[in-house]
Design a protein around this motif. Structure first.
Motif, PDB file in Angstrom:
ATOM      1  N   UNK A  70       6.873  -0.578 -13.169  1.00 30.27           N
ATOM      2  CA  UNK A  70       5.547  -0.114 -13.551  1.00 30.27           C
ATOM      3  C   UNK A  70       4.588  -0.284 -12.376  1.00 30.27           C
ATOM      4  N   UNK A  71       3.491   0.479 -12.439  1.00 33.71           N
ATOM      5  CA  UNK A  71       2.478   0.388 -11.379  1.00 33.71           C
ATOM      6  C   UNK A  71       1.103   0.407 -12.023  1.00 33.71           C
ATOM      7  N   UNK A  72       0.241  -0.473 -11.542  1.00 32.03           N
ATOM      8  CA  UNK A  72      -1.104  -0.578 -12.102  1.00 32.03           C
ATOM      9  C   UNK A  72      -2.099   0.202 -11.240  1.00 32.03           C
ATOM     10  N   UNK A  81       0.389  -4.814  -3.056  1.00 26.43           N
ATOM     11  CA  UNK A  81      -1.011  -4.677  -3.456  1.00 26.43           C
ATOM     12  C   UNK A  81      -1.651  -3.387  -2.939  1.00 26.43           C
ATOM     13  N   UNK A  82      -1.121  -2.282  -3.426  1.00 29.68           N
ATOM     14  CA  UNK A  82      -1.652  -0.950  -3.163  1.00 29.68           C
ATOM     15  C   UNK A  82      -1.952  -0.314  -4.515  1.00 29.68           C
ATOM     16  N   UNK A  83      -3.156   0.223  -4.661  1.00 31.99           N
ATOM     17  CA  UNK A  83      -3.542   0.821  -5.928  1.00 31.99           C
ATOM     18  C   UNK A  83      -2.837   2.142  -6.184  1.00 31.99           C
ATOM     19  N   UNK A  84      -2.768   2.522  -7.445  1.00 30.64           N
ATOM     20  CA  UNK A  84      -2.092   3.761  -7.842  1.00 30.64           C
ATOM     21  C   UNK A  84      -2.652   4.960  -7.083  1.00 30.64           C
ATOM     22  N   UNK A  85      -3.971   5.093  -7.020  1.00 26.94           N
ATOM     23  CA  UNK A  85      -4.571   6.269  -6.390  1.00 26.94           C
ATOM     24  C   UNK A  85      -4.454   6.244  -4.863  1.00 26.94           C
ATOM     25  N   UNK A  86      -4.229   5.036  -4.294  1.00 28.17           N
ATOM     26  CA  UNK A  86      -4.006   4.953  -2.836  1.00 28.17           C
ATOM     27  C   UNK A  86      -2.742   5.694  -2.434  1.00 28.17           C
ATOM     28  N   UNK A  87      -1.806   5.798  -3.370  1.00 30.69           N
ATOM     29  CA  UNK A  87      -0.554   6.491  -3.083  1.00 30.69           C
ATOM     30  C   UNK A  87      -0.743   7.941  -2.679  1.00 30.69           C
ATOM     31  N   UNK A  93       4.961   5.464   3.407  1.00 28.33           N
ATOM     32  CA  UNK A  93       5.675   4.341   4.006  1.00 28.33           C
ATOM     33  C   UNK A  93       7.185   4.531   3.929  1.00 28.33           C
ATOM     34  N   UNK A  94       7.904   3.801   4.804  1.00 30.02           N
ATOM     35  CA  UNK A  94       9.366   3.857   4.882  1.00 30.02           C
ATOM     36  C   UNK A  94       9.906   2.489   4.459  1.00 30.02           C
ATOM     37  N   UNK A  95      10.751   2.479   3.446  1.00 33.21           N
ATOM     38  CA  UNK A  95      11.321   1.216   2.967  1.00 33.21           C
ATOM     39  C   UNK A  95      12.405   0.721   3.911  1.00 33.21           C
ATOM     40  N   UNK A  96      12.426  -0.589   4.096  1.00 32.00           N
ATOM     41  CA  UNK A  96      13.437  -1.228   4.956  1.00 32.00           C
ATOM     42  C   UNK A  96      14.043  -2.412   4.207  1.00 32.00           C
ATOM     43  N   UNK A 117       4.722   9.678  -4.098  1.00 30.30           N
ATOM     44  CA  UNK A 117       3.623   9.989  -3.178  1.00 30.30           C
ATOM     45  C   UNK A 117       3.480   8.963  -2.055  1.00 30.30           C
ATOM     46  N   UNK A 118       3.689   7.685  -2.353  1.00 31.88           N
ATOM     47  CA  UNK A 118       3.451   6.620  -1.372  1.00 31.88           C
ATOM     48  C   UNK A 118       4.605   6.442  -0.398  1.00 31.88           C
TER      49      UNK A 118
END
Length: 322
Positions: A70-72, A81-87, A93-96, A117-118
């Motif tokens: 889930x995401x808030x 700590x990134x907000x939903x709309x920041x996405x 970003x690239x996951x590592x 989106x993020x």
């Protein structure tokens, strides 16, 4: 300039430091002439700071239990700590070596929208196990491969061949404050006292020492006369470097750190991280409910064999060398 979302900064768990050590080791080997700017994942950042993080051409997320079902809307409510709309605004970003935080049901719609989106659509993402890979695919993120955690990437057959095949006379163990089981943890330490001449305890998490103190009060005959080493990564590293010693305990990355220092390791699996990495890569794990197997394993002769996804790691790194 490259953005790195740093999962160790402000963390209450030194396992995140072990992860970020490996993340930066490999990123610096790929990007030899770039500068890295690190931003904490544990704390919501001011909009001015976020804009700086987002203006760089590449952004990496350094491993750990960052992903969840889930995401808030508000940044401070999220594991990352990134907000939903920041996405919708951020540099994708690239996951590592990132992982799902726990076993869970299907991701909710906000999580699916945020990840689509993020996270970058241009680059392949790296996750630590197949469970995390399948969860991301359920969110519609299909450009993802299982490389294992970056902390495993140096555990080659040549490296592991130097790990002793028989037990040492000393052992360092860990416990986990948020997964307490007084009877099982007592059984673990009783087994260690039976098989080793000297026991050390290291607290990887913020309240592990408090839990250990409670166990001393509850079961002094079991938990007394154990040497506690200072609660920092440097002291743990020095213990491993300067002693012929085994590791047995419930903290996954304390165990992986010991493998990095060529020590004999048995991780006690208490959650999805250790269990999934055992399933995917043959990490030496005994499940907590199977502690009756521990005595035999300690006294057996064996060599760790980690099934590294070598090609996946190469493929993930190669996309940045084009």
């Amino acid at each position: 300039m490259i953005t790195v979302y740093d999962t160790a900064c402000g963390s209450l768990n030194m396992g995140d430091e072990i992860i970020m050590d490996a993340v930066m080791l490999h990123l610096e080997s790929i990007f030899t002439h770039e500068q890295f700017c690190r931003y904490p994942t544990h704390y919501a950042l001011a909009s001015k700071t976020l804009k700086k993080a987002w203006k760089n051409p590449l952004a990496f997320v350094g491993g750990t239990n960052l992903l969840r079902n889930y995401w808030r809307f508000r940044a401070r409510k999220n594991q990352w700590a990134i907000g939903f709309f920041d996405g919708f605004q951020m540099q994708p970003a690239i996951l590592m070596g990132a992982g799902w935080n726990s076993y869970a049901k299907s991701p909710e719609w906000k999580a699916r929208v945020f990840y689509r989106n993020a996270l970058s659509k241009e680059y392949i993402h790296s996750v630590r196990d197949n469970y995390s890979l399948e969860k991301l695919k359920a969110c519609g993120v299909n450009n993802v491969i299982n490389t294992g955690c970056p902390t495993l990437w140096q555990l080659t057959p040549e490296h592991l061949a130097q790990v002793p095949s028989v037990k040492a006379h000393q052992v360092v163990f860990t416990l986990t404050d948020y997964s307490r089981d007084i009877e099982k943890d007592s059984q673990l330490v009783e087994c260690l006292k039976k098989n080793y001449q000297k026991l050390y305890f290291w607290a990887q998490g913020s309240e592990d020492n408090q839990y250990f103190d409670e166990l001393i009060q509850l079961k002094p005959q079991i938990f007394e006369n154990i040497e506690r080493i200072p609660t920092n990564l440097k002291s743990y590293n020095q213990l491993l470097i300067n002693n012929e010693i085994d590791f047995i305990g419930t903290r996954l990355h304390a165990g992986i750190r010991a493998l990095q220092f060529r020590k004999r390791v048995i991780i006690i699996g208490i959650d999805n991280r250790a269990l999934e990495m055992h399933k995917d890569f043959n990490l030496p794990v005994v499940e907590r409910h199977d502690l009756n197997k521990l005595d035999h394993l300690i006294n057996s002769q064996w060599q760790p064999v980690i099934n590294l996804p070598v090609q996946a790691i190469k493929d993930w790194k190669a996309q940045f060398k084009l």
